[in-house]
Design a protein around this motif. Structure first.
Motif, PDB file in Angstrom:
ATOM      1  N   TYR A 163     -18.422  79.708  43.903  1.00 47.77           N
ATOM      2  CA  TYR A 163     -17.560  79.700  45.021  1.00 47.77           C
ATOM      3  C   TYR A 163     -16.461  78.330  44.972  1.00 47.77           C
ATOM      4  CZ  TYR A 163     -15.636  79.746  49.759  1.00 47.77           C
ATOM      5  OH  TYR A 163     -14.874  79.504  50.801  1.00 47.77           O
ATOM      6  N   ARG A 164     -15.249  78.428  45.050  1.00 49.79           N
ATOM      7  CA  ARG A 164     -14.621  77.214  44.985  1.00 49.79           C
ATOM      8  C   ARG A 164     -14.705  76.420  43.804  1.00 49.79           C
ATOM      9  NH1 ARG A 164     -12.342  76.104  51.207  1.00 49.79           N
ATOM     10  NH2 ARG A 164     -11.180  78.120  51.397  1.00 49.79           N
ATOM     11  N   GLY A 165     -15.078  76.928  42.746  1.00 52.27           N
ATOM     12  CA  GLY A 165     -15.498  75.988  41.531  1.00 52.27           C
ATOM     13  C   GLY A 165     -16.643  75.633  41.284  1.00 52.27           C
ATOM     14  N   ALA A 166     -17.655  75.915  42.097  1.00 51.17           N
ATOM     15  CA  ALA A 166     -19.027  75.072  42.195  1.00 51.17           C
ATOM     16  C   ALA A 166     -20.193  76.442  42.257  1.00 51.17           C
ATOM     17  CB  ALA A 166     -19.148  74.342  43.442  1.00 51.17           C
ATOM     18  N   LEU A 167     -21.245  75.826  41.956  1.00 53.73           N
ATOM     19  CA  LEU A 167     -22.373  76.810  42.017  1.00 53.73           C
ATOM     20  C   LEU A 167     -22.768  76.997  43.598  1.00 53.73           C
ATOM     21  CD1 LEU A 167     -23.868  79.023  40.183  1.00 53.73           C
ATOM     22  CD2 LEU A 167     -25.368  77.305  39.592  1.00 53.73           C
ATOM     23  N   HIS A 168     -23.084  77.982  43.976  1.00 56.34           N
ATOM     24  CA  HIS A 168     -23.763  78.218  45.333  1.00 56.34           C
ATOM     25  C   HIS A 168     -24.810  78.963  45.298  1.00 56.34           C
ATOM     26  CE1 HIS A 168     -20.000  76.221  46.459  1.00 56.34           C
ATOM     27  NE2 HIS A 168     -20.415  76.018  47.993  1.00 56.34           N
ATOM     28  N   GLN A 169     -25.935  78.677  46.230  1.00 58.97           N
ATOM     29  CA  GLN A 169     -27.062  79.518  46.566  1.00 58.97           C
ATOM     30  C   GLN A 169     -26.606  80.283  47.692  1.00 58.97           C
ATOM     31  OE1 GLN A 169     -29.600  76.070  46.305  1.00 58.97           O
ATOM     32  NE2 GLN A 169     -30.883  77.127  44.619  1.00 58.97           N
ATOM     33  N   LYS A 170     -27.040  81.590  47.679  1.00 50.72           N
ATOM     34  CA  LYS A 170     -27.009  82.467  48.992  1.00 50.72           C
ATOM     35  C   LYS A 170     -28.142  82.669  49.472  1.00 50.72           C
ATOM     36  CE  LYS A 170     -24.879  85.845  46.835  1.00 50.72           C
ATOM     37  NZ  LYS A 170     -24.060  87.454  46.587  1.00 50.72           N
ATOM     38  N   LEU A 171     -28.266  82.602  50.832  1.00 48.24           N
ATOM     39  CA  LEU A 171     -29.223  82.760  51.995  1.00 48.24           C
ATOM     40  C   LEU A 171     -28.684  84.018  52.842  1.00 48.24           C
ATOM     41  CD1 LEU A 171     -31.002  79.573  52.853  1.00 48.24           C
ATOM     42  CD2 LEU A 171     -31.560  81.143  51.042  1.00 48.24           C
ATOM     43  N   THR A 172     -29.332  85.018  53.067  1.00 53.41           N
ATOM     44  CA  THR A 172     -29.085  85.932  53.790  1.00 53.41           C
ATOM     45  C   THR A 172     -29.916  85.998  55.029  1.00 53.41           C
ATOM     46  OG1 THR A 172     -28.092  87.580  52.375  1.00 53.41           O
ATOM     47  CG2 THR A 172     -28.985  88.626  54.464  1.00 53.41           C
ATOM     48  N   VAL A 173     -29.491  85.955  56.466  1.00 49.79           N
ATOM     49  CA  VAL A 173     -30.203  85.561  57.620  1.00 49.79           C
ATOM     50  C   VAL A 173     -30.177  86.655  58.380  1.00 49.79           C
ATOM     51  CG1 VAL A 173     -30.592  84.031  59.372  1.00 49.79           C
ATOM     52  CG2 VAL A 173     -29.785  82.990  57.165  1.00 49.79           C
ATOM     53  N   LYS A 174     -31.342  87.197  59.166  1.00 48.99           N
ATOM     54  CA  LYS A 174     -31.292  88.318  60.154  1.00 48.99           C
ATOM     55  C   LYS A 174     -32.168  87.808  61.156  1.00 48.99           C
ATOM     56  CE  LYS A 174     -30.249  91.913  62.397  1.00 48.99           C
ATOM     57  NZ  LYS A 174     -30.754  91.430  63.595  1.00 48.99           N
ATOM     58  N   SER A 175     -31.537  87.033  62.262  1.00 59.13           N
ATOM     59  CA  SER A 175     -32.458  86.565  63.467  1.00 59.13           C
ATOM     60  C   SER A 175     -31.958  86.982  64.593  1.00 59.13           C
ATOM     61  CB  SER A 175     -32.364  84.870  63.170  1.00 59.13           C
ATOM     62  OG  SER A 175     -32.990  84.231  64.208  1.00 59.13           O
ATOM     63  N   GLY A 176     -32.879  87.557  65.625  1.00 60.00           N
ATOM     64  CA  GLY A 176     -32.550  88.001  66.749  1.00 60.00           C
ATOM     65  C   GLY A 176     -31.474  89.124  66.886  1.00 60.00           C
ATOM     66  N   PRO A 177     -30.982  89.200  68.035  1.00 61.30           N
ATOM     67  CA  PRO A 177     -30.116  90.483  68.442  1.00 61.30           C
ATOM     68  C   PRO A 177     -28.809  90.272  67.503  1.00 61.30           C
ATOM     69  CG  PRO A 177     -29.897  89.074  70.195  1.00 61.30           C
ATOM     70  CD  PRO A 177     -30.946  88.436  69.332  1.00 61.30           C
ATOM     71  N   GLY A 178     -28.428  89.247  67.025  1.00 61.42           N
ATOM     72  CA  GLY A 178     -27.237  88.951  66.411  1.00 61.42           C
ATOM     73  C   GLY A 178     -27.052  89.672  65.112  1.00 61.42           C
ATOM     74  N   PRO A 179     -25.645  89.934  64.524  1.00 56.48           N
ATOM     75  CA  PRO A 179     -25.548  90.544  63.187  1.00 56.48           C
ATOM     76  C   PRO A 179     -26.035  89.660  62.154  1.00 56.48           C
ATOM     77  CG  PRO A 179     -23.412  89.587  63.880  1.00 56.48           C
ATOM     78  CD  PRO A 179     -24.433  89.179  65.072  1.00 56.48           C
ATOM     79  N   GLU A 180     -26.469  90.431  61.024  1.00 58.19           N
ATOM     80  CA  GLU A 180     -26.876  89.719  59.468  1.00 58.19           C
ATOM     81  C   GLU A 180     -25.866  88.886  59.114  1.00 58.19           C
ATOM     82  OE1 GLU A 180     -29.713  91.698  56.724  1.00 58.19           O
ATOM     83  OE2 GLU A 180     -27.736  91.774  55.762  1.00 58.19           O
ATOM     84  N   TYR A 181     -26.157  87.791  58.344  1.00 58.85           N
ATOM     85  CA  TYR A 181     -24.979  86.729  57.740  1.00 58.85           C
ATOM     86  C   TYR A 181     -25.539  86.229  56.664  1.00 58.85           C
ATOM     87  CZ  TYR A 181     -27.038  83.075  60.270  1.00 58.85           C
ATOM     88  OH  TYR A 181     -28.110  82.012  60.812  1.00 58.85           O
ATOM     89  N   THR A 182     -24.550  85.880  55.693  1.00 60.50           N
ATOM     90  CA  THR A 182     -24.855  85.482  54.465  1.00 60.50           C
ATOM     91  C   THR A 182     -24.466  84.105  54.388  1.00 60.50           C
ATOM     92  OG1 THR A 182     -25.029  87.343  53.305  1.00 60.50           O
ATOM     93  CG2 THR A 182     -24.887  85.349  51.947  1.00 60.50           C
ATOM     94  N   LEU A 183     -25.117  82.925  54.293  1.00 61.37           N
ATOM     95  CA  LEU A 183     -24.691  81.612  53.840  1.00 61.37           C
ATOM     96  C   LEU A 183     -24.513  81.433  52.464  1.00 61.37           C
ATOM     97  CD1 LEU A 183     -27.004  79.741  56.262  1.00 61.37           C
ATOM     98  CD2 LEU A 183     -24.677  80.428  56.753  1.00 61.37           C
ATOM     99  N   TYR A 184     -23.272  80.558  52.025  1.00 60.67           N
ATOM    100  CA  TYR A 184     -23.089  80.132  50.938  1.00 60.67           C
ATOM    101  C   TYR A 184     -23.404  78.431  50.905  1.00 60.67           C
ATOM    102  CZ  TYR A 184     -20.757  84.557  49.402  1.00 60.67           C
ATOM    103  OH  TYR A 184     -20.541  86.003  49.092  1.00 60.67           O
ATOM    104  N   ILE A 185     -24.350  77.862  49.957  1.00 60.86           N
ATOM    105  CA  ILE A 185     -24.720  76.703  50.100  1.00 60.86           C
ATOM    106  C   ILE A 185     -24.605  76.139  48.924  1.00 60.86           C
ATOM    107  CG2 ILE A 185     -26.809  75.315  50.485  1.00 60.86           C
ATOM    108  CD1 ILE A 185     -27.953  77.452  52.236  1.00 60.86           C
ATOM    109  N   ASN A 186     -23.649  75.017  48.712  1.00 58.83           N
ATOM    110  CA  ASN A 186     -23.477  74.392  47.381  1.00 58.83           C
ATOM    111  C   ASN A 186     -24.691  73.777  46.969  1.00 58.83           C
ATOM    112  OD1 ASN A 186     -22.924  71.976  45.761  1.00 58.83           O
ATOM    113  ND2 ASN A 186     -20.653  72.215  46.429  1.00 58.83           N
ATOM    114  N   LYS A 187     -25.079  74.385  45.661  1.00 58.80           N
ATOM    115  CA  LYS A 187     -26.471  74.009  44.933  1.00 58.80           C
ATOM    116  C   LYS A 187     -26.641  72.349  44.967  1.00 58.80           C
ATOM    117  CE  LYS A 187     -29.430  75.383  41.042  1.00 58.80           C
ATOM    118  NZ  LYS A 187     -29.513  76.515  40.077  1.00 58.80           N
ATOM    119  N   THR A 188     -25.611  71.710  44.566  1.00 62.55           N
ATOM    120  CA  THR A 188     -25.850  70.455  44.159  1.00 62.55           C
ATOM    121  C   THR A 188     -25.852  69.472  45.656  1.00 62.55           C
ATOM    122  OG1 THR A 188     -24.305  70.697  42.306  1.00 62.55           O
ATOM    123  CG2 THR A 188     -24.496  68.302  43.352  1.00 62.55           C
ATOM    124  N   SER A 189     -25.232  69.765  46.737  1.00 59.31           N
ATOM    125  CA  SER A 189     -25.150  68.928  47.798  1.00 59.31           C
ATOM    126  C   SER A 189     -26.029  69.392  48.901  1.00 59.31           C
ATOM    127  CB  SER A 189     -23.597  68.827  48.476  1.00 59.31           C
ATOM    128  OG  SER A 189     -22.996  69.974  48.571  1.00 59.31           O
TER     129      SER A 189
END
Length: 483
Positions: A163-189
């Motif tokens: 993502y944007r030229g850098a390697l990212h790790q994805k975490l999918t989160v489903k917590s509480g009544p809100g919708p499921e979402y995915t986080l893109y996390i910079n693997k280095t930082s």
């Protein structure tokens, strides 16, 4: 059990004992890295936090002219007392039609909104610790990092991606009544670069960049939201204050008086305004009905037009049809009444500028012989209803409904009030609206609204608009100091 079998059993038991930890290791390691990147113990042990989120947003479905986006400023300063379970949020909103400065406070059983500009408050039972500032929290990468360790059991590792030229790790989160979402996390930082919510109407993306630290805690100085690829929120300024002084953040201001008692609009009501004129609806959807002899003419109403018309027919014990429906303007909530109007067989009265939007809002285009376009003015029902094509700050073309016999003006979005008595909240567009109505030279005694049941007398209307003063940012409020 012989020694060999015993050895195997012990080995399997050891494997089973550590398997859950090994299985969750990718998630745990990523969460630990994110937590550290955003401040570690400084963030996790924080007793309180203030999130500063200033932005501009397009106003979809509320444009002054169809197809020409309008933007409004939406500034928020949200303070959360984690220990005391208290919140306050200062909000400054500037649109083309008004300015509002409000303080929302949730403290135990107290949930109030303080109108800073008018020095009044209202108690709100819908406002809770969980709901206050929810949109601010959901758009804060720092608050996402703060929450991850507590919801780790709902987190699933979803692989790596560029993502944007850098390697990212994805975490999918489903917590509480809100919708499921995915986080893109910079693997280095370990910093969060994107949050994605998948919805049928279109993907919602929160884009985070330009991270920096304040008080030992990291946050994205830039955050923009896209819905279906279209910009929905553009950041202007963002900041974080860790463990702020709560003495001036979570205190209820003094010298404010209540706005007053509000009308209960939960149930359908049908009120007679004058001979042959009725006002029916509930919630924020009210429709004006004029009995023109063999049929009705209507205007206004959102999602309750059908219910309102059926209630009127039942109360009057009549089967007279709905012949005309006057669309005051093209905004989304008002277009919602068109399906019901068309289903009743009514002709739609609108303007040429709004016609394309009208046709796009219904499943099947309305035939030409069921469309009446107004330019300047027009009369319907043998003069029972006169319609003026005017310009307001709310909509560049707007159909004002006037009933000469009862001296009533019907409109929407210019003089709404839910108060039983007293002056309504006034914005500058209401003053401009008054000036336009006066230039028409019509004799008006009452103003009937499409969002509220109360009729304003001409004296109440003029008293409210005459008392209006141009709004300036009060001293000591940084949230509106730059306009």
């Amino acid at each position: 059990m012989d020694s060999f079998k015993k050895s195997i059993a012990i080995s399997l038991a050891a494997i089973w004992a550590i398997w859950p930890a090994q299985a969750s290791q990718p998630e745990d390691a990523i969460i630990a890295k994110v937590t550290e990147a955003y401040g570690g113990a400084a963030l996790r042990d924080a007793k309180s936090i203030t999130i500063i989120d200033y932005s501009k947003s397009p106003w979809p479905g509320q444009e002054g002219h169809p197809g020409q986006p309008d933007f409004f400023r939406d500034h928020a300063e949200l303070t959360i007392d984690f220990e005391g379970k208290r919140k306050s949020m200062l909000s400054w909103r500037v649109s083309r039609t008004g300015k509002d400065l409000d303080l929302f406070v949730v403290n135990g059983n107290e949930a109030r909104i303080y109108d800073i500009l008018n020095r009044k408050y209202s108690d709100e039972d819908w406002l809770t610790y969980a709901s206050l500032g929810r949109s601010v929290v959901s758009a804060s990468d720092t608050m996402m990092a703060h929450a991850l360790p507590d919801i780790s059991e709902t987190v699933v590792y979803d692989g790596e991606t560029a993502y944007r030229g850098a390697l990212h790790q994805k975490l999918t989160v489903k917590s509480g009544p809100g919708p499921e979402y995915t986080l893109y996390i910079n693997k280095t930082s370990g910093l969060i670069s994107k949050k994605v919510i998948h919805r049928p109407a279109g993907e919602i993306s929160y884009i985070f960049s330009n991270h920096r630290k304040s008080g030992g805690v990291t946050f994205a100085q830039d955050m923009n939201v896209f819905v279906g690829g279209q910009p929905r929120k553009i950041s202007i300024d963002r900041n974080i204050e860790l463990n702020p002084s709560l003495a001036d953040k979570l205190v209820s201001p003094s010298g404010f008086i209540p706005w007053g008692e509000q009308v209960d609009t939960a149930q359908m009501s049908v009120r007679k305004i004058s001979d042959h004129v009725y006002h029916a609806g509930k919630g924020r959807s009210f429709t004006l009905f004029v009995d023109a002899g063999g049929y009705f003419i209507a205007s206004g109403g959102q999602d309750a037009l059908s219910e309102s018309f059926e209630a009127l027919q039942s109360q009057l014990n009549t089967k007279k049809p709905l012949e005309y429906f006057i669309l005051t303007h093209h905004h989304d909530e008002h277009l919602g009444a068109l399906n019901d109007a068309v289903a009743f067989g009514a002709s739609v009265i609108t303007t040429s500028d709004h016609l394309p939007t009208v046709q796009q809002s219904v499943p099947t285009p309305i035939p030409d012989d069921k469309i009446s376009l107004v330019k300047g003015s027009a009369t319907f029902g043998d003069g029972a209803v006169k319609v003026f094509d005017i310009a307001t700050a709310h909509s560049e073309r707007y159909l004002l409904v006037y009933l000469p016999a009862s001296k009533v003006v019907f409109g929407e979005d210019h003089f709404e009030t839910q108060l039983k008595t007293g002056a309504p909240r006034v914005h500058k567009d209401m003053v401009n609206f008054k000036n336009t109505v006066q230039m028409l030279g019509i004799d008006v005694e009452r103003f009937i609204d499409g969002h509220s049941p109360r009729a304003l007398t001409i004296a109440e209307f003029l008293a409210a608009t005459d008392a209006y003063r141009d709004i300036t940012c009060p001293a000591g409020y940084r949230i509106c100091s730059k306009g």
